[in-house]
Design a protein around this motif. Structure first.
Motif, short mmCIF file in Angstrom:
data_model
loop_
_atom_site.label_atom_id
_atom_site.label_comp_id
_atom_site.label_asym_id
_atom_site.label_seq_id
_atom_site.Cartn_x
_atom_site.Cartn_y
_atom_site.Cartn_z
N VAL A 193 0.86 -1.18 0.00
CA VAL A 193 0.00 0.00 0.00
C VAL A 193 0.90 1.23 0.00
CG1 VAL A 193 -1.92 -1.12 1.16
CG2 VAL A 193 -0.17 0.00 2.52
N GLY A 194 0.37 2.34 -0.49
CA GLY A 194 1.17 3.56 -0.54
C GLY A 194 0.33 4.79 -0.27
N GLY A 195 0.91 5.94 -0.52
CA GLY A 195 0.21 7.20 -0.37
C GLY A 195 -0.12 7.54 1.07
N ALA A 196 -1.03 8.50 1.23
CA ALA A 196 -1.44 8.95 2.56
C ALA A 196 -2.09 7.82 3.35
CB ALA A 196 -2.41 10.13 2.43
N GLN A 197 -2.73 6.88 2.64
CA GLN A 197 -3.39 5.78 3.34
C GLN A 197 -2.38 4.86 4.02
OE1 GLN A 197 -3.56 6.47 0.10
NE2 GLN A 197 -3.52 4.65 -1.19
N ALA A 198 -1.22 4.68 3.43
CA ALA A 198 -0.19 3.85 4.06
C ALA A 198 0.36 4.54 5.30
CB ALA A 198 0.94 3.59 3.06
N VAL A 199 0.56 5.86 5.22
CA VAL A 199 1.05 6.62 6.37
C VAL A 199 0.04 6.55 7.50
CG1 VAL A 199 1.70 8.92 7.18
CG2 VAL A 199 2.45 8.14 4.92
N ALA A 200 -1.23 6.70 7.18
CA ALA A 200 -2.27 6.64 8.20
C ALA A 200 -2.32 5.26 8.85
CB ALA A 200 -3.63 6.98 7.58
N ALA A 201 -2.18 4.22 8.05
CA ALA A 201 -2.21 2.86 8.59
C ALA A 201 -1.06 2.63 9.56
CB ALA A 201 -2.17 1.84 7.45
N LEU A 202 0.12 3.10 9.20
CA LEU A 202 1.27 2.94 10.09
C LEU A 202 1.10 3.75 11.37
CD1 LEU A 202 4.22 3.13 7.51
CD2 LEU A 202 3.44 1.09 8.73
N ALA A 203 0.53 4.93 11.24
CA ALA A 203 0.40 5.82 12.40
C ALA A 203 -0.65 5.33 13.39
CB ALA A 203 0.08 7.24 11.94
#
Length: 440
Positions: A193-203
């Motif tokens: 996964v990538g983009g803002a959605q990947a950052v949100a998932a990690l956070a």
């Protein structure tokens, strides 16, 4: 293909030099309102709907035919398979680079320490690795296996318990070199996964993606904007601007070498910045000629042309001393000291992400395999920031153990200061520990 160069020429003797330099260096990583709102919506969706939102957003933005989150998870065996799919030369290069990066970063590792005062009071610092780190890796054609090594290896050297990698696979395009690098670097889990959605998932974590303590790695404007928004919930490495190189040369290096060193950063993207500073005006002319000669031979000539013409410069200075002053003013991500005796000038360099010493040390070696990290501060932030390293994946906790005598002696000092701040509970808490007094 028709390319042309009109690289800016500046002279430090010009009364308006400072203004021209400021204009050249100006760059703002600003998300417009539309990007910002889109990122906020994506973060909200992931927080509320977890895996389901990840699958939906990956289908929409990356064109991946994923039916469930299981289709977006790569196991360790898939990473090991990637090692068999790359060439022997590629595997050897990755392993050589990884060994050098690991060896360098092992020297950065900090240990806990304590000391005991005469009255028995113990003070110290406990160094602890993060529990879990998230690594964002660009996917598709803009894939950088070297970044996987540079981000994951320091985390592993620091002792991070788990390194989770997210990498988009647009239209299902998987880069085997990236997965092979992840295998060699010891990445524990990979989600495509990538983009803002990947950052949100990690956070924030989802049903499948574990919440991390820190997110590192480069990305586009959506990734950078998302990292800004989740900072505080998690740590982040930095908000990186375009790549930069500043070459300081005494005029004695092959001008073709210097032109290609400038190209090495300009080819990243149109906003990248490549600057040469020299006291030798004739040498600047020769480098300009080399730029014109070599540019048509480059695969990414159009990108280099826009970068060189838009943000590049050849700067003439009075002497090498002024060249160093200009370098410190710019505070570049990459600084090449292409001079006869770089060691002599090193003590005067105050602001630079990485310093490449001598005529034979191209910046490209640092990008891949020299050993030091290539994740560096950009846009002048080398004035107060450092390269990514083991220390970014370690926390430091203070240790304070007071003996009875120590608590009594320190209690007097704390009491005076606390009452001076009108914090009576602080004062009395300390006073209770003063020998022969009850603090009533």
């Amino acid at each position: 293909m028709t390319v042309s160069t009109a690289i800016a020429r500046l002279n430090a003797a010009d009364p308006d030099f400072a203004r021209h330099l400021d204009h050249l260096l100006s760059w703002e990583s600003v998300s417009d309102d539309a990007v910002n709102q889109r990122v906020l919506d994506i973060i909200k969706a992931v927080r509320e709907r977890g895996d389901a939102a990840l699958v939906e957003l990956t289908q929409r933005f990356d064109g991946v035919d994923a039916k469930s989150i299981d289709d977006l998870i790569l196991g360790r065996e898939r990473l090991e398979l990637a090692l068999t799919r790359i060439s022997a030369a590629q595997r050897e290069a990755l392993e050589t680079a990884a060994n050098r990066v690991r060896s360098y970063h092992e020297r950065q590792k900090q240990d806990s320490w304590q000391y005991t005062e005469a009255d028995g009071t113990v003070l110290g610092q406990k160094v602890t690795p993060l529990d879990r780190a998230g690594l964002y890796v660009p996917g598709g054609k803009a894939s950088y296996p070297s970044s996987v090594l540079m981000n994951a290896i320091p985390a592993k050297v620091a002792g991070v318990g788990e390194v989770v990698m997210v990498v988009p696979t647009p239209r299902g395009e998987i880069n085997e070199l990236v997965l092979a690098a992840a295998c060699i670097a010891g990445v524990d889990r990979v989600f495509t996964v990538g983009g803002a959605q990947a950052v949100a998932a990690l956070a924030y974590g989802t049903e499948s993606v574990p919440q991390v303590d820190k997110i590192v790695g480069p990305g586009n404007i959506y990734v950078a904007t998302a990292k800004r928004h989740v900072f505080g919930q998690v740590g982040i490495d930095m908000i990186a601007g375009p790549s930069e190189i500043l070459v300081v040369c005494d005029g004695q290096t092959d001008p073709d070498w210097i032109a290609m060193d400038l190209f090495s950063q300009a080819e990243h993207d149109e906003d990248a910045q490549a600057i040469l500073v020299s006291p030798d005006a004739a040498f600047l002319d020769r480098v300009a000629a080399s730029i014109g000669k070599l540019l048509p031979t480059m695969e990414r000539a159009e990108i280099i042309e826009k970068s060189i013409n838009g943000r590049g410069a050849l700067i003439q200075v009075r002497d090498m001393q002024q060249a160093i002053e200009v370098a410190n003013r710019i505070a570049p991500e990459h600084l090449e000291l292409s001079v006869a005796d770089p060691q002599a000038w090193l003590p005067q360099i105050r602001h630079a992400g990485a310093i490449f010493m001598g005529r034979h040390t191209s910046e490209a070696l640092g990008d891949y395999c020299a050993g030091p990290n290539h994740v560096l501060p950009t846009s002048g932030t080398a004035r107060f920031s450092s390269p990514l390293g083991v220390y970014d994946f370690q926390k430091r906790s203070s240790i304070i153990f007071c003996s009875e005598q120590g608590a009594s002696e320190l209690g007097h000092t704390a009491s005076v200061l606390a009452r001076g701040e009108s914090l009576t509970a602080h004062a009395r808490s300390a006073e209770y520990r003063i020998l022969n007094e009850k603090g009533n």
